[in-house]
Design a protein around this motif. Structure first.
Motif, PDB file in Angstrom:
ATOM      1  N   GLY A 193       0.803  -1.219   0.000  1.00  0.00           N
ATOM      2  CA  GLY A 193       0.000   0.000   0.000  1.00  0.00           C
ATOM      3  C   GLY A 193       0.838   1.271   0.000  1.00  0.00           C
ATOM      4  N   THR A 197      -0.042   1.949  -6.545  1.00  0.00           N
ATOM      5  CA  THR A 197      -1.368   2.550  -6.692  1.00  0.00           C
ATOM      6  C   THR A 197      -2.449   1.500  -6.496  1.00  0.00           C
ATOM      7  N   THR A 198      -3.671   1.969  -6.304  1.00  0.00           N
ATOM      8  CA  THR A 198      -4.785   1.053  -6.051  1.00  0.00           C
ATOM      9  C   THR A 198      -4.916  -0.008  -7.137  1.00  0.00           C
ATOM     10  N   ARG A 199      -4.769   0.387  -8.411  1.00  0.00           N
ATOM     11  CA  ARG A 199      -4.881  -0.564  -9.513  1.00  0.00           C
ATOM     12  C   ARG A 199      -3.828  -1.673  -9.416  1.00  0.00           C
ATOM     13  N   HIS A 201      -2.423  -2.866  -6.529  1.00  0.00           N
ATOM     14  CA  HIS A 201      -2.407  -3.593  -5.262  1.00  0.00           C
ATOM     15  C   HIS A 201      -2.619  -5.091  -5.454  1.00  0.00           C
ATOM     16  N   ASN A 286      -4.277   7.227  -4.448  1.00  0.00           N
ATOM     17  CA  ASN A 286      -5.020   6.227  -3.673  1.00  0.00           C
ATOM     18  C   ASN A 286      -5.986   6.865  -2.675  1.00  0.00           C
ATOM     19  N   LYS A 373     -10.299  -3.052 -14.229  1.00  0.00           N
ATOM     20  CA  LYS A 373     -10.691  -2.683 -12.878  1.00  0.00           C
ATOM     21  C   LYS A 373     -11.862  -3.520 -12.363  1.00  0.00           C
ATOM     22  N   THR A 426      -5.961  -7.695  -0.199  1.00  0.00           N
ATOM     23  CA  THR A 426      -5.580  -6.555  -1.042  1.00  0.00           C
ATOM     24  C   THR A 426      -6.644  -5.463  -1.042  1.00  0.00           C
ATOM     25  N   SER A 430      -6.654  -0.883  -0.538  1.00  0.00           N
ATOM     26  CA  SER A 430      -7.372  -0.239  -1.636  1.00  0.00           C
ATOM     27  C   SER A 430      -8.641   0.461  -1.184  1.00  0.00           C
ATOM     28  N   ASN A 431      -9.321  -0.090  -0.178  1.00  0.00           N
ATOM     29  CA  ASN A 431     -10.668   0.381   0.174  1.00  0.00           C
ATOM     30  C   ASN A 431     -10.799   0.990   1.558  1.00  0.00           C
ATOM     31  N   TYR A 536     -14.443   3.094  -4.171  1.00  0.00           N
ATOM     32  CA  TYR A 536     -14.125   1.732  -3.727  1.00  0.00           C
ATOM     33  C   TYR A 536     -13.741   0.846  -4.909  1.00  0.00           C
ATOM     34  N   THR A 537     -12.770  -0.024  -4.657  1.00  0.00           N
ATOM     35  CA  THR A 537     -12.310  -0.992  -5.650  1.00  0.00           C
ATOM     36  C   THR A 537     -12.970  -2.332  -5.369  1.00  0.00           C
TER      37      THR A 537
END
Length: 538
Positions: A193, A197-199, A201, A286, A373, A426, A430-431, A536-537
């Motif tokens: 983290g 980046t979130t994508r 993770h 993020n 995504k 993960t 991300s969330n 949110y992912t």
């Protein structure tokens, strides 16, 4: 009420930016009522001015995409192989007890009844008890150095297992092993983290988590070699002890390597000062800040927020349901297969195709989720369906020679199950925004993981040998329940994102504005509830 909590905004009492001359006060108030975004802008301005005094380098310079890509490639070169090796060793150290049991551990140390089961249970008891304190330590002190010290300590413990003579010594060492290994998984999730980046993770986390099976191939070949010596020299050569000597020594060597290479961007020595700035600037998208901007003070408001967030409870329950079968298979998988008619050396070799399949599945998921995504929860749902059938096969078929390959096939198709656990981990970086909330969510998730493994090791009882029907049937039920939980989890996240998009569209806020405001609030340790620009992912 629920919607208000989910789309919570910052307190609307910002004084500095909203102070206006008396002669135009009414006129300004009308403008604010017409455009709620003005209120949010004022609040962000106020929080930014406060944060400027707390955070050095508040003005983050912009860098080119090429600079970001170069930094990412460097991080991949240093971190991914190291984390893969560390995680693989940890998994092998933890699960080798099952292989050692087939090479005489129970007989040589005089274990009887449920004592063998308690060797796994006590590991997860201490793992759970020290999970939360270790999480706090990781986030308050140098993460890389702390993880390395933990690793060196558990390496010494694994080495000492080879010298154990009775149940008391074994159970004490396994308790210590759980204490020192408790921080590796949450620690690596926090490292990911702080770098990616979130994508990215999911794909980066799956790289080191693939060592669960990938390193297992290497370890199984080595353990096979050690075990084959026992076949040549006889029972006086206690192969299980030499397995501990090998694993413990290797863990200590890798722990020494981690002291020099592992850590967050601000800690590591292999980045220049400018590269550290690039690394921190890169992850601001993020909306969770970076490893320097996180506020270390405990926030009870964020702790209370966890209790009303269904996703907090989903994370823990999902870990529990997935870990019950994991705990059972870790302790009894090798025993179940030897009872089905395979030799202990054959069981080691048969784990290799299982591990290779698991690695290929991880690679496939990693590639797809890095390019598209919001597919993580779909993959998690798909991954828990085959294990239901696999455990049903193991429970229903007798231990007859003509069925041993069918039973092994049932065992084999449980391979994807761990994906639902690892991908859920993960989702935490991300969330979940807000340092206190993220710490609590991570800790609660691993509490579920520990309790599940404890339950899993205890539902396989000595009196149910050799088929262990109640235990295998319970594992199938857990995966069925987990599937429905994952469906509900995704529905909630989709609903939240749609509500926020609708509100921002009504306020006329563009995507560029949303991203920029989200970054600002993320740097100020706002949670995902407090940050209306957070997405949110899934």
């Amino acid at each position: 009420m629920t919607q208000a909590l989910e789309i919570a905004t910052l307190p609307m009492e910002a004084k500095g930016p909203l102070e206006i001359p008396t002669d135009s006060e009414k006129e300004k108030e009308k403008d604010v009522e017409k455009d709620p975004a003005m209120v949010m802008d004022a609040e962000i301005s106020e929080k930014s001015s406060v944060a400027a005094g707390e955070i050095q380098d508040d003005a983050v310079p912009s860098y080119s995409e090429e600079e970001y890509r170069k930094l990412k490639r460097k991080a991949d070169r240093y971190l991914l192989p190291l984390m893969w090796l560390c995680y693989g060793i940890q998994q092998t150290d933890k699960t080798s007890i099952g292989t050692q049991a087939t090479f005489g551990l129970s007989k040589d140390t005089g274990l009887h009844g449920q004592q063998y089961s308690w060797l796994t249970t006590v590991f997860y008891i201490t793992y759970m008890c020290f999970e939360f304190p270790s999480n706090i330590i990781l986030q308050r002190y140098l993460m890389g150095r702390t993880l390395s010290c933990y690793m060196l300590c558990w390496g010494v413990v694994v080495l000492c297992v080879g010298f154990a003579q009775n149940f008391t010594q074994l159970v004490t060492l396994r308790a210590l092993q759980g204490f020192f290994e408790c921080c590796i998984s949450p620690g690596f999730i926090l490292v990911v983290g702080s770098w990616y980046t979130t994508r990215e993770h999911a794909s980066r986390s799956l790289v080191f988590q693939s060592a669960n099976a990938g390193f297992g191939v290497i370890a199984n070949l080595i353990l096979y070699g050690i075990g084959s010596v026992q076949y040549k020299r006889g029972s006086e050569f206690q192969a299980w002890r030499y397995m501990s000597y090998f694993l413990g020594s290797m863990t200590i060597l890798v722990g020494c390597l981690c002291l020099f290479l592992l850590g967050t961007p601000s800690e590591v020595r292999w980045l220049s000062p400018e590269e550290k700035k690039i690394a921190n600037a890169r992850i601001l998208s993020n909306n969770t800040g970076h490893d320097k901007t996180g506020i270390k003070k405990w926030k009870w408001k964020q702790a209370r927020e966890c209790l009303i967030d269904p996703c907090f409870w989903f994370a823990g329950l999902n870990a529990f349901l997935n870990s019950v079968p994991n705990g059972g298979i870790t302790a009894f998988g090798s025993i179940i297969n030897t009872n089905a008619g395979f030799t202990n050396l054959q069981v080691i070799l048969l784990d290799i195709p299982k591990n290779i399949t698991s690695v290929l599945w991880f690679v496939c998921i990693g590639i797809i989720t890095s390019r598209k995504k919001n597919l993580r929860l779909y993959f998690m749902m798909v991954s828990v369906i085959p294990p239901v059938a696999g455990f049903a096969i193991m429970a229903s078929l007798p231990n007859e020679p003509q069925y041993k390959w069918t039973k092994w096939t049932g065992f084999f198709i449980t391979v994807p199950c761990v994906v639902a656990l690892f991908l859920a981990w993960t989702l935490i970086p991300s969330n979940v925004a807000g340092r206190t909330k993220r710490t609590l969510t991570s800790s609660f998730t691993f509490v579920g993981y520990c309790v599940g493994n404890m339950v899993g090791s205890q539902i396989f009882k000595a009196k149910d040998a050799p088929r262990y029907i109640p235990g295998t049937a319970a594992c199938a039920v857990c995966f069925g329940l987990e599937f429905f939980l994952l469906v509900a989890w995704r529905v909630i996240l989709v609903t939240r994102n749609r509500r926020r998009e609708k509100q921002l569209a009504e306020q006329g806020i563009s995507e560029e504005e949303r991203i920029e405001r989200g970054k600002q609030l993320g740097e100020q340790d706002c949670t995902d509830f407090e940050n209306p620009y957070f997405r949110y992912t899934m």
